[in-house]
Design an enzyme around this catalytic site. Sequence first.
Site, short mmCIF file in Angstrom:
data_model
loop_
_atom_site.label_atom_id
_atom_site.label_comp_id
_atom_site.label_asym_id
_atom_site.label_seq_id
_atom_site.Cartn_x
_atom_site.Cartn_y
_atom_site.Cartn_z
N GLY A 100 -68.51 113.64 -138.39
CA GLY A 100 -69.95 113.48 -138.60
C GLY A 100 -70.29 112.94 -139.98
N GLY A 102 -69.58 109.74 -140.90
CA GLY A 102 -69.75 108.29 -140.85
C GLY A 102 -68.50 107.49 -141.14
N ALA A 105 -68.27 104.00 -139.29
CA ALA A 105 -69.21 103.01 -139.83
C ALA A 105 -68.75 102.53 -141.20
CB ALA A 105 -70.61 103.60 -139.91
N ASP A 147 -75.93 105.34 -138.45
CA ASP A 147 -74.74 105.40 -139.30
C ASP A 147 -74.49 104.07 -140.01
OD1 ASP A 147 -74.42 107.93 -138.32
OD2 ASP A 147 -72.29 107.70 -137.82
O1 PMV Z 1 -71.53 109.86 -136.49
P1 PMV Z 1 -72.16 111.19 -136.38
O2 PMV Z 1 -71.29 112.22 -135.78
O3 PMV Z 1 -72.83 111.58 -137.67
O4 PMV Z 1 -73.35 111.13 -135.30
C1 PMV Z 1 -74.35 110.20 -135.31
C2 PMV Z 1 -75.63 110.79 -134.92
C3 PMV Z 1 -76.00 110.85 -133.46
O5 PMV Z 1 -77.43 110.96 -133.46
C4 PMV Z 1 -75.41 112.07 -132.80
C5 PMV Z 1 -75.59 109.62 -132.68
C6 PMV Z 1 -76.32 108.34 -133.06
O6 PMV Z 1 -75.84 107.27 -132.71
O7 PMV Z 1 -77.38 108.41 -133.71
#
Ligand code: PMV
Length: 312
Positions: A100, A102, A105, A147
Amino acid sequence: MTSAAAPGKIILFGEHAVVYGQPALAVPVTQVGVRVEVSDSTRPGIWLEAPNVNLHSELKSLSPDHPLAVAILSLFTFLGIDSFPWLQININSTIPVAAGLGSGAAVSVALLRALSTHLNQSITNEQISALAYEVEKLYHGTPSGIDNTVVTYGRPVFFIKGNPIEVLRVAEAFTMVIGDTGIPAPTREAVAAVRRLWEADPPHWETLFDRIGRIALQARKAIEAGAIQALGPLMDENHGLLQEMTVSSPELDRLVEAARQAGADGAKLSGGGRGGNMIALVRPEAAEKVSKSLERAGAKRALITRLDKNKD
Ligand code: PMV
């Protein structure tokens, strides 16, 4: 040799609901990041070294839907490059994968930046973010785009899917502790699980997404007014709604509770959930205590981060 870097990120408010058009807030985390180095090579091909994920391969040996292959090939298509140069690409990351923060990305953004600069091609942040979004689809299935946006611009953002980026004005600095459950949690699965819930009962879940959207709007106001004390209860409320959405986990709940017990003003999971990281809002003098108590409650690591006032 050309290099580029990209930071990690955390979502402050609005994860999951953002996929359904609600606003969300995210900020870069500069204590962790990805650095990509590109250099010309005397070996034929494009060689990739990513020691964190144990990858030592030539581009053509990767499957066509590998995120690194998609990032490189879509950049070449975008730039109209059809004869591939001989290159060595080294990717080093301090961002935990599937946590979580990023990581996916940041790898895409740093890679796209380093590669385009090395090839003497100028490319805007908007174009980098759009290309990284295509790669995000492989990680997330149906990503909102938050992200790639926050990681590309490296600024706190107020984000609504499909809208131009809005930089969040931070009127007063504030401190957070990030606690890692150490449990890898692919965002794609959590996003798909929420989609199944939503498909089974759209009105119910859309009401819940609306409530999260309202929290994100209130949080934006508080951050822009320097009313930091208002953020803690909003985090707690947001976490409760994420629990209802089934994206928390016993480990995340344990860390959230430990942070609150140790004096945090509010806490919630951050990102896709079901593992990965949580965040706690703390007064600066309470940061160490909260960080230690997260570790005692089972966090694999805890990181203190500060969001500074915008300079402009
Ligand atoms: O990459 P993460 O795990 O921080 O999740 C992104 C956030 C979500 O809202 C769960 C997915 C999205 O694409 O916005």
